[in-house]
Structure formats: C-alpha cells, structure tokens
Design an enzyme around this catalytic site. Structure first.
Site, PDB file in Angstrom:
ATOM      1  N   PRO A   1       0.640  -1.082  -0.034  1.00 28.58           N
ATOM      2  CA  PRO A   1      -0.004   0.014   0.080  1.00 28.58           C
ATOM      3  C   PRO A   1       0.657   1.439  -0.110  1.00 28.58           C
ATOM      4  CG  PRO A   1      -0.073  -0.832   2.289  1.00 28.58           C
ATOM      5  CD  PRO A   1       0.609  -1.951   1.310  1.00 28.58           C
ATOM      6  N   ASN A   2       0.082   2.217  -0.716  1.00 29.83           N
ATOM      7  CA  ASN A   2       0.717   3.809  -0.757  1.00 29.83           C
ATOM      8  C   ASN A   2       2.277   3.648  -1.541  1.00 29.83           C
ATOM      9  OD1 ASN A   2      -1.211   4.802   0.921  1.00 29.83           O
ATOM     10  ND2 ASN A   2      -0.098   3.672   2.378  1.00 29.83           N
TER      11      ASN A   2
ATOM     12  N   ARG B   1       5.569  10.940  -2.373  1.00 26.40           N
ATOM     13  CA  ARG B   1       5.272  10.579  -1.168  1.00 26.40           C
ATOM     14  C   ARG B   1       6.403  10.622  -0.227  1.00 26.40           C
ATOM     15  NH1 ARG B   1       4.869   4.574   1.178  1.00 26.40           N
ATOM     16  NH2 ARG B   1       4.261   4.991   3.394  1.00 26.40           N
TER      17      ARG B   1
ATOM     18  N   TYR C   1      11.591   8.314   1.346  1.00 24.67           N
ATOM     19  CA  TYR C   1      11.576   7.314   0.429  1.00 24.67           C
ATOM     20  C   TYR C   1      12.255   7.532  -1.124  1.00 24.67           C
ATOM     21  CZ  TYR C   1       8.204   5.426   3.768  1.00 24.67           C
ATOM     22  OH  TYR C   1       7.556   5.021   4.698  1.00 24.67           O
TER      23      TYR C   1
ATOM     24  N   ASN D   1       7.371  -5.841  -0.530  1.00 23.96           N
ATOM     25  CA  ASN D   1       7.551  -4.796   0.353  1.00 23.96           C
ATOM     26  C   ASN D   1       5.941  -4.486   0.622  1.00 23.96           C
ATOM     27  OD1 ASN D   1       7.527  -2.320   1.770  1.00 23.96           O
ATOM     28  ND2 ASN D   1       8.673  -1.119   0.163  1.00 23.96           N
TER      29      ASN D   1
ATOM     30  N   ALA E   1       3.238  -0.477   5.358  1.00 26.26           N
ATOM     31  CA  ALA E   1       2.622  -0.456   6.631  1.00 26.26           C
ATOM     32  C   ALA E   1       2.159  -1.977   7.274  1.00 26.26           C
ATOM     33  CB  ALA E   1       1.598   0.496   6.911  1.00 26.26           C
TER      34      ALA E   1
ATOM     35  N   GLU F   1      11.483 -10.270   2.125  1.00 28.17           N
ATOM     36  CA  GLU F   1      11.059  -8.953   2.403  1.00 28.17           C
ATOM     37  C   GLU F   1      11.845  -7.862   1.996  1.00 28.17           C
ATOM     38  OE1 GLU F   1       8.017  -8.531   5.302  1.00 28.17           O
ATOM     39  OE2 GLU F   1       9.105  -6.884   6.351  1.00 28.17           O
TER      40      GLU F   1
ATOM     41  N   HIS G   1      12.474  -3.524   1.879  1.00 27.24           N
ATOM     42  CA  HIS G   1      11.933  -1.973   2.386  1.00 27.24           C
ATOM     43  C   HIS G   1      12.982  -1.096   1.786  1.00 27.24           C
ATOM     44  CE1 HIS G   1       8.858  -3.324   5.036  1.00 27.24           C
ATOM     45  NE2 HIS G   1       9.612  -4.305   5.607  1.00 27.24           N
TER      46      HIS G   1
ATOM     47  N   ARG H   1      13.283   3.735  12.366  1.00 24.42           N
ATOM     48  CA  ARG H   1      12.492   4.682  12.479  1.00 24.42           C
ATOM     49  C   ARG H   1      11.427   4.707  13.704  1.00 24.42           C
ATOM     50  NH1 ARG H   1       9.539   4.689   6.763  1.00 24.42           N
ATOM     51  NH2 ARG H   1       8.997   6.592   7.697  1.00 24.42           N
TER      52      ARG H   1
END
Ligand code: DQA
Length: 144
Positions: free
Chosen positions: A9-10, A17, A22, A73, A76, A97, A99, A106
């Site tokens: 998502p996103n 963004r 990012y 990825n 969230a 995975e 990121h 973070r």
C-alpha cells in the site's frame, strides 16, 4: 527462475510521497530499475502493486503455482498484518522482504515486521537497491 515482486500500500505514490524518506523515484522508475537488474541476473520478473491486504494475500497464494520466489514490500502491513504473514508462511516458495527505508531506525511502530518474521529473510534501508539485494538473496536461496 521466475520472481514476483509485490509492492504494498501507498507505494504507488512513490516519487511524491515523503521523498525525504522514500526518495524521488516513481514506482514505474523503480520497476524499470528492478527489470533491468533482473535481466542482468537472468531472472524473469513480474512487478505488481496492491493497496489492499486481501489482494496481496491472493497474489501470494497464486504465486506458488507459477513463480519460484517472491520479493515483497508489504508497506505498513509489515507491522501488523498477521494475515499476510500467514499467507507467506503458507506457500512453499521462498519470500524475501524488502524495504526502501531502514525500518529499524524509524518510529517504534515500524521497527517490528511481523511479515518479515514469516519470510526467509529481509533487506531494509537501501532504497531501490533493497529490491535488488532481495532478488539476489532469492536467487541464492534457490541455488541459482
Ligand atoms: C516501507 C516502510 C513502512 O513502514 C511504510 O509504511 C511504507 C514503506 C519502506 O519501504 O520503507 O509504506 O515499507
């Protein structure tokens, strides 16, 4: 070797963004980078992006029929989706995975990845290169 890359998502809004976190590359540019690197590695790649948790779960289930590995990825969802973690655990192919940001450095809620715990391993903090490192890890796992 066929690898499915799933962006969560996103991530469709990459480029606009929070570029300070990012980066300024769009998802299309990142996918192009992944495709070029995959071609160099001799990997057949498919890239997909979903905002919905159920869509991601369906894609993971379907991938077990036609892919040798998944790079994901989960965005969230990484931090709380036991449903995606269960889907990862349910398929026999390796899942790595990736990121963009270093989630370990973070906010507290991002430091745990429940989905990474179900994966073979994870890469975090190298921007778009995280996907390439994850792809290389998937190749290694499959002995390629
Ligand atoms: C992310 C990190 C997540 O915490 C965040 O929700 C994202 C992007 C990353 O690639 O750094 O959407 O997965």
């Amino acid at each position: 070797m066929r690898v499915l890359v799933i962006h969560g998502p996103n991530l469709n809004l990459l480029g606009e963004r929070q570029p300070e976190i990012y980066g300024s590359q769009t998802l299309g540019e990142i996918n192009e980078f992944i495709r070029t690197s995959a071609a160099d590695l001799g990997v057949d790649i498919e890239c997909a992006q979903y905002n919905g948790e159920g869509e991601i779960i369906d894609a993971i289930h379907a991938a077990r029929e036609s892919f040798d590995a998944i790079v994901i990825n989960p965005g969230a969802y990484s931090h709380y989706s036991y449903a995606i973690a269960d889907a990862i655990a349910a398929v026999p192919i390796p899942v790595v995975e990736a990121h963009l940001s270093n989630i370990a450095s973070r906010e507290a809620h991002r430091r745990i990845s429940v989905t990474a715990a179900a994966c073979t391993g994870s890469v975090s903090g190298f921007g778009a290169n995280s996907y390439i490192l994850a792809l290389r890890a998937a190749l290694k796992i499959q002995g390629k």
